[in-house]
Design an enzyme around this catalytic site. Structure first.
Site, PDB file in Angstrom:
ATOM      1  N   ASP A 504      -7.578 -22.677 -39.301  1.00 31.28           N
ATOM      2  CA  ASP A 504      -6.396 -23.075 -38.537  1.00 31.28           C
ATOM      3  C   ASP A 504      -5.248 -22.088 -38.719  1.00 31.28           C
ATOM      4  OD1 ASP A 504      -4.926 -25.223 -37.013  1.00 31.28           O
ATOM      5  OD2 ASP A 504      -3.718 -25.199 -38.830  1.00 31.28           O
ATOM      6  N   GLU A 557      -8.712 -19.611 -35.298  1.00 32.58           N
ATOM      7  CA  GLU A 557      -7.760 -20.053 -34.277  1.00 32.58           C
ATOM      8  C   GLU A 557      -6.610 -19.038 -34.321  1.00 32.58           C
ATOM      9  OE1 GLU A 557      -4.520 -23.410 -33.019  1.00 32.58           O
ATOM     10  OE2 GLU A 557      -4.833 -22.763 -35.070  1.00 32.58           O
TER      11      GLU A 557
END
Length: 835
Positions: A504, A557
């Site tokens: 993330d 990401e």
């Protein structure tokens, strides 16, 4: 450890008292006899001035060897039976020695004042050097620190000796023994007696190799060295507690086993490593604990274990001692995974799930009974679980982690989570997990200023504070912190057999100026904006994970144009950096552009045609995933079907056409839960997907079931069509037929597999039927057949199809020597394969 009650039976107190009286009387007589023998001589004695000391020693020995009034039933009965003869044996542990040896025995083994103060204040670095049993001139000194105890008795073989109460919880005594014997302690409290081994009678339970690797920041299985580890050590069963707290003045462990009072459980500092350790016998699985840390300023803080493998259910915050007992049944899956093609060359379609709200109220084990069957029926190759690591606030969806090594206790135990992963593997489904190494929350019981100073976060406040989320960023330049995170990535892959990590917020890690204004950040040593420490960390993490765990994939990401996110770490790019080493990267540009195009009314789409084609300009710069994730269907962004223009029929038609365009586009696919059946409402973690839309009793259920049936068929055809995935990262696997038909809102392209076999994908994103639409075609394919059409009636469409084999004409079109004519259904995508 919880004090144990005195065993019941025939009045042990009376038996013990009687035995103790005999013991004391016999011991005093023996001592007096020894002293009298020396002082009775008429001639001068050169050591006569030592007689008082000898008398004190004799008296002390007699007191030490009296049997405790609180002995257990077994000890009391045995002592009462053997009577005075046994008492004499206990009372005279000192072997026959010349009087001079007795004279050398110190009169008092009490804890020195400085050590006493530090133990009381929780600031002792080496409690084992003071407490426990130690050889001293003249025997073995026993020192015990047990606040609230009324008496402490040492049991060593046949010897039973009461220790002297020195006040403040300290008990000491001296036995004239040649060496430290195996011994136990009887600790008497007001109503109970605890029979235990002495925590301070053990050598360190952490090896030199562990300490060396931790010191270098290279301990790849850090969770086996730090945290709470149930084990057998030096023949005793208990738990080893270890924690990294280099700035602490002292660390103690507190938990349910000591009534949350860590006073008597001070940990020792192991050299200069910053590691504190204590083996506590008799403590095992299920006990709650935290570390009581004395900060540099003398204040105290109670902290959860950074490497706890299990936690309490939030909002409770304690760590729990845990050992896994799960027996895996997914060996066949792991073997296939290790031998299979890498993710970017294999079918890879992902169903993203927020476990607590997929079916609200289900535990990990209950999910294991429903989720694998549902995902397998829809044909997805993988699930991606939004962060399952423990987090205090459910509304963060798991993205503000406090327990990096513990699955959230909201749904069950760590073994329950393993059971879910195992069930998915046995159903042939891979498990990806969102992993959050970019930041952590400021909760005062977790990582923030863990030992009183910046530790896991950067010491520079400008580098420590995350500007968007009110959290703290990790200090990737500190080797112990980097080790904590790299080992954590390995932990999930090895201990829980996770098949991949979606990392993330990578962009926020890579740039020093991320979301910061001028003056709020400091350039790196080269004057640039790149966070060189974060680059090193990500490279190390990826290289280590791929080396240790065959067949896994890491996914970034990352929302910027950073060069080489999925390039190998040893291949240098034009910017002077090696690749970050990820296997795949989310294509955020494609997601934003394509959704923006689809949100326009068809009459306006011709002005935005490039938004659907621009992705092919950079499609092969990285190995991409096309993500329609949770972020796109929350907080006012509307659900996927609700983004589409038009009435309800047109919205569903647009959605179906878009999904088929997405599945045919180079890259892997990711779809968030609820979007597979055209949920109209935004996702909310409070109630999850609107499953009632699929209930046959609901009037429009067929509309939603139709979209779900399309998703199932997309996955089935996708898996069986290598042209759609085999050459995803190879430019020769894609050719435009027509990419500039903006007036028609038409897109047509070819995909090729490794053998050169094609698939033709055509999208008509206008609301009109286009009969006899001519498209250029390869002249080496004699005939084409529809393999998928999103306008089929079973999906909720108008059933405009090309039911017959389509043969090419020799008429040149779109720069090709042959062409075909198709009927293009409205707001639909059609796939054709060689007949």
């Amino acid at each position: 450890m919880t004090p144990r009650p005195t065993p019941s039976g025939s009045d042990p107190k009376k038996s013990a008292a009687k035995a103790a009286k005999s013991v004391k009387k016999a011991a005093e007589k023996a001592a007096e006899k020894a002293v009298t023998k020396k002082t009775a001589a008429k001639k001068p004695d050169p050591v006569a001035d030592k007689a008082p000391a000898k008398k004190a020693v004799a008296k002390k020995a007699a007191e030490q060897n009296a049997v405790s009034k609180a002995v257990t039933k077994k000890t009391a009965a045995k002592t009462a039976k053997k009577g005075t003869a046994k008492a004499k044996k206990v009372a005279t542990p000192v072997p026959a020695s010349p009087p001079e040896v007795l004279a050398a025995i110190p009169a008092s083994p009490e804890v020195p004042a400085a050590d006493r103060d530090r133990l009381l204040s929780g600031t002792h670095h080496d409690p084992h050097g003071v407490l426990g049993a130690h050889q001293v001139p003249g025997g073995v000194a026993f020192r015990v620190f047990r606040p609230y105890a009324r008496a402490v008795t040492v049991m060593a073989g046949d010897v039973r000796a009461d220790l002297h109460d020195d006040g403040d919880g300290f008990f000491t005594g001296l036995l004239a023994l040649r060496e430290v014997p195996p011994y136990r302690l009887l600790v008497a409290y007001e109503e109970t007696v605890q029979d235990t081994e002495d925590p301070y009678g053990f050598l360190p339970a952490l090896g030199d190799l562990d300490l060396h690797l931790i010191g270098e920041g290279r301990h790849e299985q850090l969770w086996t060295a730090l945290g709470a580890q149930p084990m057998t050590h030096q023949g005793a069963t208990g738990t080893r507690f270890t924690v990294w707290a280099p700035n602490a003045r002292g660390v103690r462990v507190a938990g349910t086993f000591n009534f949350w009072d860590g006073s008597a459980f001070a940990m020792r500092s192991l050299g200069s490593t910053g590691i504190w350790e204590l083996f506590v016998p008799g403590v095992g699985e299920g006990e709650l604990y935290k570390f009581e840390i004395t900060r540099p300023d003398g204040s105290k803080t109670l902290r959860a274990d950074p490497l706890a493998r299990r936690t309490e259910v939030p909002p409770s915050t304690s760590s729990i001692i845990h050992a896994s007992h799960h027996e895996w049944g997914d060996g066949e899956w792991l073997a296939r995974r290790a031998e299979g093609a890498p993710a970017h060359e294999a079918p890879f379609s992902v169903y993203e799930i927020h476990l607590p709200s997929w079916r609200p109220g289900l535990t990990y084990r209950q999910l294991a009974e429903q989720l694998p069957a549902y995902v397998k029926d829809l044909g997805f190759t993988h699930v991606e679980l939004m962060p399952v690591a423990e987090h205090p606030f459910g509304g963060s969806w798991g993205y503000q982690v406090t327990g990096f090594y513990a699955p959230t206790a909201r749904l069950g135990t760590p073994d329950d989570f393993k059971y879910l992963v195992d069930a998915l593997h046995q159903a042939g489904i891979g498990v990806l997990m969102d992993w959050v190494p970019a930041h952590f929350p400021r909760d005062d019981w977790a990582l923030a200023e863990f030992d009183g100073r910046t530790l896991y976060e950067h010491e520079d406040p400008l580098r420590a504070a995350h500007p968007d989320w009110g959290t703290l960023e990790f200090d990737y330049g500190r080797r112990e912190v980097r080790n904590f995170l790299v080992a954590n990535a390995i932990y999930w892959c090895e201990e829980f057999r996770i098949d991949g990590l979606r990392v993330d917020a990578v962009a926020s890690m890579l740039y020093l100026d991320y979301s910061r204004e001028p003056g709020q950040w400091v350039p790196n040593v080269h004057g640039g904006r790149e966070n060189l420490d974060a680059v090193d960390f990500l490279q190390e993490m990826n290289a280590t994970v791929y080396r240790r765990v065959p067949g896994v994939v890491t996914i970034a990401e990352e929302s910027t144009a950073w060069d080489g996110v999925t390039r190998a770490t040893h291949h240098m790019g034009p910017g002077g950096f090696g690749g970050l080493g990820f296997g795949l990267k989310w294509n955020m540009g494609w997601m934003h552009d394509s959704l923006d195009y689809m949100a326009h009314e068809p009459v306006h789409r011709k002005y935005h045609h490039h938004e659907m084609t621009f992705s092919m300009v950079y499609a092969y710069s990285e190995n991409y995933v096309l993500p329609i994730s949770h972020d796109e269907v929350v907080h006012g962004k509307r659900s996927l079907v609700s983004k589409m223009p038009g009435d309800w029929w047109q919205q569903r038609a647009n959605l179906r056409a878009y999904l088929a365009f997405m599945w045919a586009h180079p890259g892997k696919q990711l779809l968030f839960m609820g979007q597979e059946f055209a949920q109209g409402a935004e996702w909310s973690e409070a109630h999850g997907p609107d499953w009632w839309l699929l209930d046959p009793a609901y009037g429009a259920a067929a509309d939603h079931r139709g979209v779900r049936d399309l998703v199932r068929d997309l996955n089935v055809v996708y898996r069986h069509t290598p042209a759609l995935w085999q050459r995803d990262t190879d430019p020769s696997g894609f050719q435009w037929i027509v990419g500039d038909a903006s007036e028609d809102n038409v897109f047509a392209f070819l995909r090729y597999d490794a053998e050169g076999s094609p698939l033709l994908a055509v999208s008509n994103l206008s609301p009109v039927v286009r009969p006899n639409y001519r498209l250029g075609a390869p002249d080496d394919v004699p005939a084409w057949l529809e393999s998928l059409n999103t306008d089929l009636a079973k999906y909720g469409g108008g059933d405009v199809t090309n039911p017959d084999i389509v043969k090419p004409d020799p008429q040149a079109w779109h720069g090709r020597p042959a062409s075909i004519q198709l009927t293009l259904p409205p707001l639909a995508t059609v796939w054709l394969r060689p007949a």
